[in-house]
Design an enzyme around this catalytic site. Structure first.
Site, PDB file in Angstrom:
ATOM      1  N   ASN A 148      -6.072   5.362   8.754  1.00  0.00           N
ATOM      2  CA  ASN A 148      -5.697   3.950   8.667  1.00  0.00           C
ATOM      3  C   ASN A 148      -6.574   3.267   7.625  1.00  0.00           C
ATOM      4  O   ASN A 148      -7.674   3.734   7.326  1.00  0.00           O
ATOM      5  CB  ASN A 148      -5.908   3.278  10.029  1.00  0.00           C
ATOM      6  CG  ASN A 148      -5.484   1.812  10.032  1.00  0.00           C
ATOM      7  OD1 ASN A 148      -4.442   1.463   9.455  1.00  0.00           O
ATOM      8  ND2 ASN A 148      -6.262   0.950  10.668  1.00  0.00           N
ATOM      9  N   LEU A 204      -0.431   0.386  18.251  1.00  0.00           N
ATOM     10  CA  LEU A 204      -1.303   1.529  18.539  1.00  0.00           C
ATOM     11  C   LEU A 204      -0.513   2.831  18.459  1.00  0.00           C
ATOM     12  O   LEU A 204       0.678   2.865  18.792  1.00  0.00           O
ATOM     13  CB  LEU A 204      -1.855   1.416  19.967  1.00  0.00           C
ATOM     14  CG  LEU A 204      -3.090   0.560  20.201  1.00  0.00           C
ATOM     15  CD1 LEU A 204      -3.464   0.621  21.675  1.00  0.00           C
ATOM     16  CD2 LEU A 204      -4.248   1.011  19.332  1.00  0.00           C
ATOM     17  N   ASN A 209       0.835  -1.211   0.000  1.00  0.00           N
ATOM     18  CA  ASN A 209       0.000   0.000   0.000  1.00  0.00           C
ATOM     19  C   ASN A 209       0.867   1.256   0.000  1.00  0.00           C
ATOM     20  O   ASN A 209       0.557   2.228  -0.705  1.00  0.00           O
ATOM     21  CB  ASN A 209      -0.933   0.024   1.217  1.00  0.00           C
ATOM     22  CG  ASN A 209      -2.208  -0.744   0.970  1.00  0.00           C
ATOM     23  OD1 ASN A 209      -3.110  -0.277   0.288  1.00  0.00           O
ATOM     24  ND2 ASN A 209      -2.259  -1.964   1.500  1.00  0.00           N
ATOM     25  N   HIS A 253      -8.157  -0.631   6.932  1.00  0.00           N
ATOM     26  CA  HIS A 253      -8.340  -1.973   7.492  1.00  0.00           C
ATOM     27  C   HIS A 253      -8.934  -2.866   6.407  1.00  0.00           C
ATOM     28  O   HIS A 253      -9.861  -2.448   5.705  1.00  0.00           O
ATOM     29  CB  HIS A 253      -9.256  -1.918   8.718  1.00  0.00           C
ATOM     30  CG  HIS A 253      -9.302  -3.237   9.424  1.00  0.00           C
ATOM     31  ND1 HIS A 253      -8.265  -3.691  10.212  1.00  0.00           N
ATOM     32  CD2 HIS A 253     -10.232  -4.216   9.423  1.00  0.00           C
ATOM     33  CE1 HIS A 253      -8.572  -4.894  10.666  1.00  0.00           C
ATOM     34  NE2 HIS A 253      -9.759  -5.231  10.214  1.00  0.00           N
ATOM     35  N   ASP A 290      -8.406  -0.074  15.157  1.00  0.00           N
ATOM     36  CA  ASP A 290      -9.453  -0.161  14.117  1.00  0.00           C
ATOM     37  C   ASP A 290     -10.771   0.453  14.557  1.00  0.00           C
ATOM     38  O   ASP A 290     -11.843  -0.138  14.396  1.00  0.00           O
ATOM     39  CB  ASP A 290      -9.692  -1.644  13.732  1.00  0.00           C
ATOM     40  CG  ASP A 290      -8.407  -2.352  13.355  1.00  0.00           C
ATOM     41  OD1 ASP A 290      -7.554  -1.707  12.707  1.00  0.00           O
ATOM     42  OD2 ASP A 290      -8.238  -3.525  13.698  1.00  0.00           O
ATOM     43  N   GLU A 310      -7.867  -1.692  -1.999  1.00  0.00           N
ATOM     44  CA  GLU A 310      -6.994  -0.785  -1.245  1.00  0.00           C
ATOM     45  C   GLU A 310      -6.206   0.130  -2.183  1.00  0.00           C
ATOM     46  O   GLU A 310      -6.172   1.348  -1.995  1.00  0.00           O
ATOM     47  CB  GLU A 310      -6.028  -1.591  -0.365  1.00  0.00           C
ATOM     48  CG  GLU A 310      -6.734  -2.313   0.761  1.00  0.00           C
ATOM     49  CD  GLU A 310      -5.790  -3.064   1.692  1.00  0.00           C
ATOM     50  OE1 GLU A 310      -6.068  -3.094   2.887  1.00  0.00           O
ATOM     51  OE2 GLU A 310      -4.774  -3.617   1.219  1.00  0.00           O
TER      52      GLU A 310
END
Ligand code: GAR
Length: 187
Positions: free
Chosen positions: A102, A87, A14, A104, A145, A174
Site C-alpha cells: 500500500n 480493509l 497512481n 499512504h 495503514d 508517489e
C-alpha cells in the site's frame, strides 16, 4: 514477470503512473484494476489504458470468494493498493502473504488509520502546521495503514502551503517512488 492487480477506490492517478512506468520499459505486468466504487475515475483510466477492470461489492470481498476467484483466474501474483479505502480481508491476506503493498500519503504512523485518506490527510497536516510530510510504502496487514514499512520519503511543508499544494507535492513523490519500488519487489 509477475502479474499485478491494482485496487483503487478513486481517481487512480497512481494506478496510471504504475502502468505507464512499466510500459515505458516495454513491460505490461498490470493485468487487472479492481474497485469497490462504480463511479471511480480509475475505471475510465483503465478503459483508456486498455486494462481489464472489475467492480466488486463488499459482499464479494468479505463474504464470497468472488474477488479471490477473479485474482486467481487472472493468475495474479502481486497486489498493489493505490488509494484503496477498504480493509483487505484475512483470506486474501493469507493467500497473498507478503505480496500486498500500500501507499499512504503521509509519514506513518502519523495521519494514518481509518478515515485518514487523500485530502483529509493533507488538510490535517496543514491544520497542525507540520514542517514536513511525505509518503509511506508499506506491506499490508489486518489494520489500516499499519504493516511493515518498506520506504518513507519526506518533503518540507512551507507555512504558506495549502492542502492542495501539499497534495501535489505528495503525488509527485508517489509517482516517482511507488512504481520503482513495486518493480523492485516483484523482480
Ligand atoms: C493517494 O495519494 C494515496 O496515497 C492515497 O489516496 C490517494 C489516491 O490517489 N491513499 C490513502 O490515503 C490510503 N490510506 P489516486 O487515486 O489519484 O492514485
Amino acid at each position: 514477470m509477475k502479474n499485478i492487480a491494482i485496487f483503487a477506490s478513486g481517481s487512480g492517478s497512481n494506478a496510471q503512473a504504475i502502468v505507464e512506468y512499466f510500459r515505458k520499459q516495454g513491460k505490461d505486468p498490470v493485468k487487472l484494476i479492481l474497485t469497490n466504487n462504480p463511479k471511480a475515475y480509475v475505471l475510465e483510466r483503465a478503459k483508456q489504458l486498455g486494462i481489464e477492470s472489475v467492480v466488486f461489492t463488499s459482499e464479494d470481498l468479505y463474504h464470497r470468494t468472488t474477488v479471490l476467484d477473479i485474482l486467481q483466474s487472472k493468475q495474479i501474483d502481486f497486489i498493489v493498493l493505490a488509494g484503496f479505502l477498504w480493509l483487505i480481508p484475512t483470506a486474501l491476506l493469507k493467500t497473498y502473504k507478503g505480496k500486498i503493498v500500500n501507499i499512504h500519503p503521509a509519514l506513518l504512523p502519523k495521519y494514518g488509520g481509518k478515515g485518514m485518506y487523500g485530502m483529509k490527510v493533507h488538510e490535517a497536516v496543514v491544520a497542525n502546521r507540520e514542517k514536513e510530510t511525505g509518503i509511506t510504502i508499506h506491506w499490508v496487514d489486518e489494520e489500516y495503514d499499519h504493516g511493515d514499512i518498506i520506504l518513507q520519503v519526506s518533503r518540507p511543508v512551507d507555512p504558506t502551503d495549502t492542502p492542495e499544494k501539499v497534495a501535489a507535492k505528495v503525488h509527485e513523490l508517489e509517482y516517482l517512488h511507488y512504481p520503482r519500488i513495486i518493480e523492485q519487489l516483484i523482480s
